[in-house]
Design an enzyme around this catalytic site. Structure first.
Site, short mmCIF file in Angstrom:
data_model
loop_
_atom_site.label_atom_id
_atom_site.label_comp_id
_atom_site.label_asym_id
_atom_site.label_seq_id
_atom_site.Cartn_x
_atom_site.Cartn_y
_atom_site.Cartn_z
N THR A 213 0.82 -1.22 0.00
CA THR A 213 0.00 0.00 0.00
C THR A 213 0.85 1.27 0.00
O THR A 213 1.96 1.27 0.53
CB THR A 213 -0.85 -0.04 1.28
OG1 THR A 213 -1.74 -1.15 1.16
CG2 THR A 213 -1.64 1.21 1.53
N ARG A 241 -13.41 -8.50 -0.57
CA ARG A 241 -12.78 -8.14 0.70
C ARG A 241 -12.27 -6.70 0.67
O ARG A 241 -11.64 -6.27 -0.29
CB ARG A 241 -11.61 -9.11 0.94
CG ARG A 241 -10.77 -8.81 2.17
CD ARG A 241 -9.51 -8.05 1.82
NE ARG A 241 -8.61 -7.89 2.97
CZ ARG A 241 -7.59 -7.04 3.01
NH1 ARG A 241 -7.34 -6.27 1.98
NH2 ARG A 241 -6.83 -6.96 4.07
N GLY A 243 -9.86 -4.01 2.99
CA GLY A 243 -8.95 -3.94 4.12
C GLY A 243 -9.17 -2.65 4.89
O GLY A 243 -10.25 -2.04 4.84
N ASP A 244 -8.13 -2.21 5.56
CA ASP A 244 -8.22 -0.98 6.37
C ASP A 244 -8.12 0.28 5.53
O ASP A 244 -8.59 1.35 5.94
CB ASP A 244 -7.10 -0.97 7.42
CG ASP A 244 -5.72 -1.09 6.77
OD1 ASP A 244 -5.55 -1.94 5.86
OD2 ASP A 244 -4.81 -0.33 7.15
N THR A 264 -0.19 0.87 6.80
CA THR A 264 0.02 -0.23 5.86
C THR A 264 0.28 -1.50 6.64
O THR A 264 0.96 -1.48 7.66
CB THR A 264 1.19 0.04 4.90
OG1 THR A 264 1.39 -1.15 4.11
CG2 THR A 264 2.48 0.38 5.63
N GLY A 265 -0.27 -2.60 6.16
CA GLY A 265 -0.05 -3.86 6.85
C GLY A 265 -1.24 -4.78 6.69
O GLY A 265 -2.08 -4.56 5.81
N GLY A 267 -4.49 -5.73 6.89
CA GLY A 267 -5.64 -4.85 7.11
C GLY A 267 -6.64 -5.32 8.15
O GLY A 267 -7.22 -4.50 8.86
N1 ASP Z 1 -3.45 -2.68 4.48
C1 ASP Z 1 -3.69 -3.18 3.16
C2 ASP Z 1 -4.86 -4.11 3.18
O1 ASP Z 1 -5.00 -4.87 4.11
C3 ASP Z 1 -2.52 -3.92 2.60
C4 ASP Z 1 -1.25 -3.16 2.62
O2 ASP Z 1 -1.00 -2.34 3.49
O3 ASP Z 1 -0.42 -3.42 1.74
O4 ASP Z 1 -5.61 -4.11 2.23
#
Ligand code: ASP
Length: 346
Positions: A213, A241, A243-244, A264-265, A267
């Site tokens: 992200t 789906r 994410g965050d 980022t991470g 989610g």
């Molecule tokens: N946070 C993002 C998600 O879960 C993924 C990412 O940070 O790369 O969609």
């Protein structure tokens, strides 16, 4: 007929006006403004295992981070708004195939790209977000249009795409988002899922290509904060789906009185623990510094719960923090005195 005032009455009126009028408000320009500015950005907390990183690849990432930073810095140095700095920086990162956002986004289970983004204006606390769009070239622009030109905060799928067309926001063939590398990662994920009998529930975990992200936070010379985040989500995701990233309070948050945050991470964890808002809350209610708040959320709480990832944050005074509990996080920040680009722990 105009009424004639005798000279003495005119003089008296002038004196009264001179002494009763307040000084006009100062005109805000980039030159006479003494506010500091600051910007931080991330290109995700994944795709960067040291074992896979060649010197050429690292150089390409550093160059892209440098260009992205320069775009945002230029806006802020010239007295532009934090919202513009965040939008323009993210547009560049979305167009850069190195990152999991816009062009270069990961593929879902069906081999399609579904993009999510959000943006928040710290001065009004208005926010805009989009989820699961597949034909919008720059989802961050659409998120901003949702904030500025709709009565809503979050639009998804076809409705969001219809809104994009109505707003004159560029749509594009889905093939624009294709990169061979992300395609190969999906094939690996599908093979692994088949081996494990779908045990990962459609989310590919055992890969170095997890989180990519992009995000940006900025404080402009007028004291306004903004935050934005954009992503392709997670490889092999299913069932629309989200994410965050498109969720205000989880992946993105901004408030002029406190802080701007972009995450980022993994989610699902960032949603459960409302990570971006948690940083805000610890600063607002516990009076913690941005550094302390960021560390407690990412290095303590999230880590204890098994959530991998990181965030970038800038507070109302321009202090920046960029904690992560993963192997690395593509990141950069700048203010009038400093400029830094980093990938791994330092
Ligand atoms: N946070 C993002 C998600 O879960 C993924 C990412 O940070 O790369 O969609």
């Amino acid at each position: 007929m105009h009424q004639q005032y005798p000279v003495s009455r005119f003089l008296l009126l002038s004196i009264v006006l001179i002494f009763s009028c307040q000084a006009p408000p100062p005109i805000e320009t980039s030159k006479n403004n003494k506010q500091p500015w600051a910007i931080a950005l991330h290109g995700g907390a994944g795709t960067l295992s040291r074992t896979l990183m060649t010197p050429e690849r690292e150089a390409a990432y550093r160059a892209a981070l440098d260009t992205a930073l320069m775009i945002g810095e230029t806006v802020l140095k010239n007295g532009g708004s934090s919202l513009d700095a965040v939008s323009q920086t993210i547009i560049y990162l979305e167009d850069c195939p190195l990152f999991n956002a816009g062009r270069g986004a990961v593929f879902n289970h069906e081999g399609k790209n579904e993009l999510d983004a959000s943006i928040m204006d710290g001065s009004t606390q208005k926010a805009g977000a989009v989820g699961s769009v597949s034909v919008v070239k720059n989802p961050i622009l659409l998120a901003r249009a949702v904030m500025e030109h709709s009565p809503h905060v979050l639009l998804t799928g076809r409705g969001a795409e219809q809104f994009a067309r109505e707003q004159g926001i560029q749509t594009i063939e889905p093939s624009w988002f294709f990169t061979q590398e992300r395609w190969n990662t999906l094939q690996d994920a599908l093979k692994e899922e088949a081996r494990e009998n779908g045990k990962h529930g459609g989310i590919f975990k055992n890969s170095d290509f997890k989180f990519g992200t992009v995000g940006c936070v900025a404080l402009d010379q007028h004291g306004h904060l903004a935050a934005g985040t954009s992503t392709g989500g997670m490889t092999n995701k299913r069932w629309n789906r989200l994410g965050d990233t498109p969720l205000v309070g989880a992946g993105t948050y901004a408030d002029d009185d406190v802080v701007a945050v972009s995450c980022t991470g993994h989610g699902e964890y960032f949603i459960r623990y409302a990570v971006a808002h948690d940083v805000w809350a610890r600063m607002a209610y516990q009076n913690l510094s941005v550094q302390e708040a960021g560390n407690r959320v990412i290095m303590q709480k999230l880590k204890e719960k098994g959530g991998e990832g990181g965030l970038i944050a800038v507070d109302k005074n321009g202090n920046v923090t960029m904690p992560f509990n993963s192997e690395g996080m593509y990141r950069a920040y700048a203010n009038p005195d400093t400029r830094k680009i980093a990938i791994y722990q330092e």
